[in-house]
Design a protein around this motif. Structure first.
Motif, mmCIF file in Angstrom:
data_model
loop_
_atom_site.group_PDB
_atom_site.id
_atom_site.type_symbol
_atom_site.label_atom_id
_atom_site.label_comp_id
_atom_site.label_asym_id
_atom_site.label_seq_id
_atom_site.Cartn_x
_atom_site.Cartn_y
_atom_site.Cartn_z
ATOM 1 N N MET A 6 23.897 13.392 34.542
ATOM 2 C CA MET A 6 24.916 13.096 35.538
ATOM 3 C C MET A 6 25.079 14.306 36.458
ATOM 4 O O MET A 6 25.228 15.424 35.998
ATOM 5 N N ILE A 7 24.998 14.074 37.743
ATOM 6 C CA ILE A 7 25.100 15.159 38.722
ATOM 7 C C ILE A 7 26.154 14.795 39.771
ATOM 8 O O ILE A 7 26.080 13.730 40.402
ATOM 9 N N GLY A 8 27.131 15.667 39.918
ATOM 10 C CA GLY A 8 28.159 15.460 40.943
ATOM 11 C C GLY A 8 28.102 16.585 41.958
ATOM 12 O O GLY A 8 27.267 17.479 41.865
ATOM 13 N N ARG A 9 28.995 16.506 42.938
ATOM 14 C CA ARG A 9 28.951 17.567 43.966
ATOM 15 C C ARG A 9 30.314 17.788 44.614
ATOM 16 O O ARG A 9 31.173 16.911 44.669
ATOM 17 N N PHE A 10 30.468 19.013 45.133
ATOM 18 C CA PHE A 10 31.513 19.325 46.105
ATOM 19 C C PHE A 10 30.792 19.353 47.446
ATOM 20 O O PHE A 10 29.708 19.944 47.529
ATOM 21 N N ALA A 11 31.402 18.765 48.478
ATOM 22 C CA ALA A 11 30.752 18.790 49.796
ATOM 23 C C ALA A 11 31.759 19.167 50.883
ATOM 24 O O ALA A 11 31.988 18.408 51.819
ATOM 25 N N PRO A 12 32.362 20.335 50.760
ATOM 26 C CA PRO A 12 33.412 20.692 51.725
ATOM 27 C C PRO A 12 32.858 21.099 53.097
ATOM 28 O O PRO A 12 31.746 21.616 53.193
ATOM 29 N N SER A 13 33.650 20.849 54.113
ATOM 30 C CA SER A 13 33.299 21.266 55.477
ATOM 31 C C SER A 13 34.050 22.552 55.792
ATOM 32 O O SER A 13 35.271 22.581 55.685
ATOM 33 N N PRO A 14 33.340 23.594 56.204
ATOM 34 C CA PRO A 14 34.030 24.858 56.496
ATOM 35 C C PRO A 14 34.625 24.872 57.902
ATOM 36 O O PRO A 14 34.253 25.673 58.743
ATOM 37 N N SER A 15 35.581 23.955 58.125
ATOM 38 C CA SER A 15 36.189 23.865 59.456
ATOM 39 C C SER A 15 37.610 24.420 59.422
ATOM 40 O O SER A 15 38.373 24.231 60.354
ATOM 41 N N GLY A 16 37.962 25.064 58.328
ATOM 42 C CA GLY A 16 39.304 25.638 58.202
ATOM 43 C C GLY A 16 39.521 25.969 56.742
ATOM 44 O O GLY A 16 38.622 25.773 55.919
ATOM 45 N N ARG A 17 40.690 26.468 56.409
ATOM 46 C CA ARG A 17 41.001 26.743 55.004
ATOM 47 C C ARG A 17 41.201 25.415 54.287
ATOM 48 O O ARG A 17 41.722 24.470 54.877
ATOM 49 N N MET A 18 40.817 25.321 53.036
ATOM 50 C CA MET A 18 41.036 24.071 52.295
ATOM 51 C C MET A 18 42.529 23.814 52.154
ATOM 52 O O MET A 18 43.320 24.738 52.036
ATOM 53 N N HIS A 19 42.908 22.565 52.161
ATOM 54 C CA HIS A 19 44.316 22.228 51.959
ATOM 55 C C HIS A 19 44.459 21.359 50.713
ATOM 56 O O HIS A 19 43.463 21.037 50.044
ATOM 57 N N LEU A 20 45.693 20.987 50.434
ATOM 58 C CA LEU A 20 45.986 20.273 49.195
ATOM 59 C C LEU A 20 45.101 19.033 48.981
ATOM 60 O O LEU A 20 44.640 18.776 47.875
ATOM 61 N N GLY A 21 44.859 18.296 50.067
ATOM 62 C CA GLY A 21 44.036 17.083 49.968
ATOM 63 C C GLY A 21 42.601 17.392 49.545
ATOM 64 O O GLY A 21 42.017 16.682 48.721
ATOM 65 N N ASN A 22 42.025 18.463 50.101
ATOM 66 C CA ASN A 22 40.665 18.858 49.711
ATOM 67 C C ASN A 22 40.628 19.262 48.239
ATOM 68 O O ASN A 22 39.684 18.946 47.514
ATOM 69 N N LEU A 23 41.685 19.972 47.822
ATOM 70 C CA LEU A 23 41.726 20.447 46.433
ATOM 71 C C LEU A 23 41.825 19.286 45.463
ATOM 72 O O LEU A 23 41.248 19.295 44.384
ATOM 73 N N PHE A 24 42.600 18.294 45.887
ATOM 74 C CA PHE A 24 42.808 17.106 45.058
ATOM 75 C C PHE A 24 41.458 16.419 44.783
ATOM 76 O O PHE A 24 41.119 16.130 43.630
ATOM 77 N N SER A 25 40.673 16.199 45.833
ATOM 78 C CA SER A 25 39.341 15.575 45.651
ATOM 79 C C SER A 25 38.430 16.484 44.844
ATOM 80 O O SER A 25 37.686 16.016 43.977
ATOM 81 N N ALA A 26 38.474 17.786 45.145
ATOM 82 C CA ALA A 26 37.581 18.722 44.460
ATOM 83 C C ALA A 26 37.894 18.770 42.961
ATOM 84 O O ALA A 26 36.980 18.756 42.127
ATOM 85 N N LEU A 27 39.179 18.796 42.625
ATOM 86 C CA LEU A 27 39.558 18.859 41.205
ATOM 87 C C LEU A 27 39.048 17.617 40.471
ATOM 88 O O LEU A 27 38.470 17.715 39.382
ATOM 89 N N LEU A 28 39.252 16.435 41.070
ATOM 90 C CA LEU A 28 38.825 15.206 40.390
ATOM 91 C C LEU A 28 37.299 15.149 40.261
ATOM 92 O O LEU A 28 36.777 14.732 39.223
ATOM 93 N N ALA A 29 36.589 15.593 41.296
ATOM 94 C CA ALA A 29 35.115 15.608 41.223
ATOM 95 C C ALA A 29 34.664 16.527 40.080
ATOM 96 O O ALA A 29 33.785 16.176 39.290
ATOM 97 N N TRP A 30 35.308 17.683 39.994
ATOM 98 C CA TRP A 30 34.936 18.672 38.970
ATOM 99 C C TRP A 30 35.267 18.168 37.565
ATOM 100 O O TRP A 30 34.458 18.283 36.639
ATOM 101 N N LEU A 31 36.468 17.585 37.422
ATOM 102 C CA LEU A 31 36.880 17.085 36.096
ATOM 103 C C LEU A 31 35.933 15.994 35.616
ATOM 104 O O LEU A 31 35.565 15.938 34.440
ATOM 105 N N SER A 32 35.534 15.132 36.548
ATOM 106 C CA SER A 32 34.651 14.037 36.179
ATOM 107 C C SER A 32 33.316 14.590 35.664
ATOM 108 O O SER A 32 32.816 14.165 34.624
ATOM 109 N N VAL A 33 32.763 15.552 36.391
ATOM 110 C CA VAL A 33 31.477 16.137 35.980
ATOM 111 C C VAL A 33 31.618 16.902 34.662
ATOM 112 O O VAL A 33 30.834 16.693 33.723
ATOM 113 N N ARG A 34 32.616 17.768 34.593
ATOM 114 C CA ARG A 34 32.734 18.603 33.387
ATOM 115 C C ARG A 34 33.077 17.780 32.152
ATOM 116 O O ARG A 34 32.617 18.099 31.050
ATOM 117 N N SER A 35 33.867 16.722 32.322
ATOM 118 C CA SER A 35 34.223 15.915 31.144
ATOM 119 C C SER A 35 33.012 15.139 30.633
ATOM 120 O O SER A 35 32.985 14.706 29.491
#
Ligand code: GLU
Length: 300
Positions: free
Chosen positions: A1-30
């Protein structure tokens, strides 16, 4: 199973980006999968190198790590070109000379997300007509009149008729920059990504991407479109909310407090208690994750 973070460096990350990133990471690590980081700096006008560095540092501060990094999109033009040329050789793409004003004419039909549905104006231009044009064209993929369905891990069945609901879409801009749709599919396919977790705003892009996977003869990943974070008036939180960007959040929260807060918003914790991302991964379950937009009270 391979997942990814795919952020756009168009500014500092905000709460919404973190929310998606955390769930993507939890899914992969679990699931003991592999995590890829890919910087989506496709648009030279909007992206900056220093944001990419900060973004990585912010993810690691939160406890979200990755196993390998793909080349940033700005360095993958040759890969996109190869895909584009293969589509062109099969006459699946065509040049479009429409101006912004023509595309956004009052009579243009709009999709439910407000996007203009391309009417196919340039689809059948003759060679003589093309030769008369003086501006550099964008390139569009000719889409079929058929429904494309998929089962999203969180949102359930989603169906779109590409021709009626979206129209022929741009795969290469007039300035030569490849479009997000083509780049993201090329990158995820090359990275052998099997699971894509991202915000609900990209749900309606997925049928276009599935069609590209089909044309490229590559297997598509599974998708989880996570809810958007909204203010109490229903407005989507954005990079404009400065107090919710990582610069501000890191001053007011420890990593564990922020992870706990995000986990509570997601439905994974009843109360926003401090917890590390690693601890959360041990009990992560997609069945607990909320499907609907999440209201964030601004004084948190
Ligand atoms: N780069 C996009 C964003 O930051 C995400 C694209 C994707 O996950 O497919 O919104």
């Amino acid at each position: 199973m391979i997942g990814r973070f795919a952020p756009s460096p168009s500014g500092r990350m905000h709460l919404g980006n973190l929310f998606s990133a955390l769930l993507a990471w939890l899914s992969v690590r679990s699931q003991h999968g592999e995590m890829i980081l890919r910087i989506e700096d496709l648009d030279p006008d909007r992206c900056r190198r220093e944001y990419a560095e900060t973004l990585k540092e912010d993810l690691l501060w939160l406890g979200l790590d990755w196993d390998r990094e793909q080349l940033p999109q700005s360095r993958r033009t040759a890969a996109y070109e190869e895909v584009f040329e293969a589509l062109r050789a099969k006459e699946l793409v065509y040049p479009c000379y429409c101006t912004r004003a023509e595309l956004h004419a009052a009579s243009a039909p709009h999709a439910s997300d407000g996007q203009v549905i391309y009417a196919g104006t340039c689809r059948h231009l003759t060679d003589a007509q093309k030769q008369e044009k003086t501006k550099a064209p964008a390139w569009r993929l000719a889409v079929p009149d058929r429904e494309i369905s998929f089962r999203d891990g969180l949102q359930g069945l989603y169906t779109e008729n590409l021709l009626a609901d979206c129209g022929d879409f741009i795969v290469r801009r007039a300035d030569g920059v490849y479009a997000y749709q083509l780049a993201v599919v090329t990158d995820d396919a090359d990275g052998a990504v099997t699971q894509v977790v991202r915000g609900m705003d990209l749900l309606s892009s997925t049928p276009r991407q599935l069609y590209l996977y089909e044309l490229m003869g590559k297997p598509a990943p599974e998708f989880y479109h996570v809810p958007l974070l909204v203010a109490s008036d229903g407005r989507r939180l954005s990079k404009r909310e400065k107090d919710l960007d990582m610069g501000a959040l890191r001053k007011t929260h420890t990593p564990e407090a922020l992870v706990g807060y995000l986990a509570c918003l997601a439905g994974l914790l009843e109360k926003p208690e401090a917890v590390s991302a690693k601890e959360l991964a041990q009990s992560f379950d997609w069945n607990k994750v909320r499907h609907d937009p999440v209201v964030v009270s601004m004084d948190n």
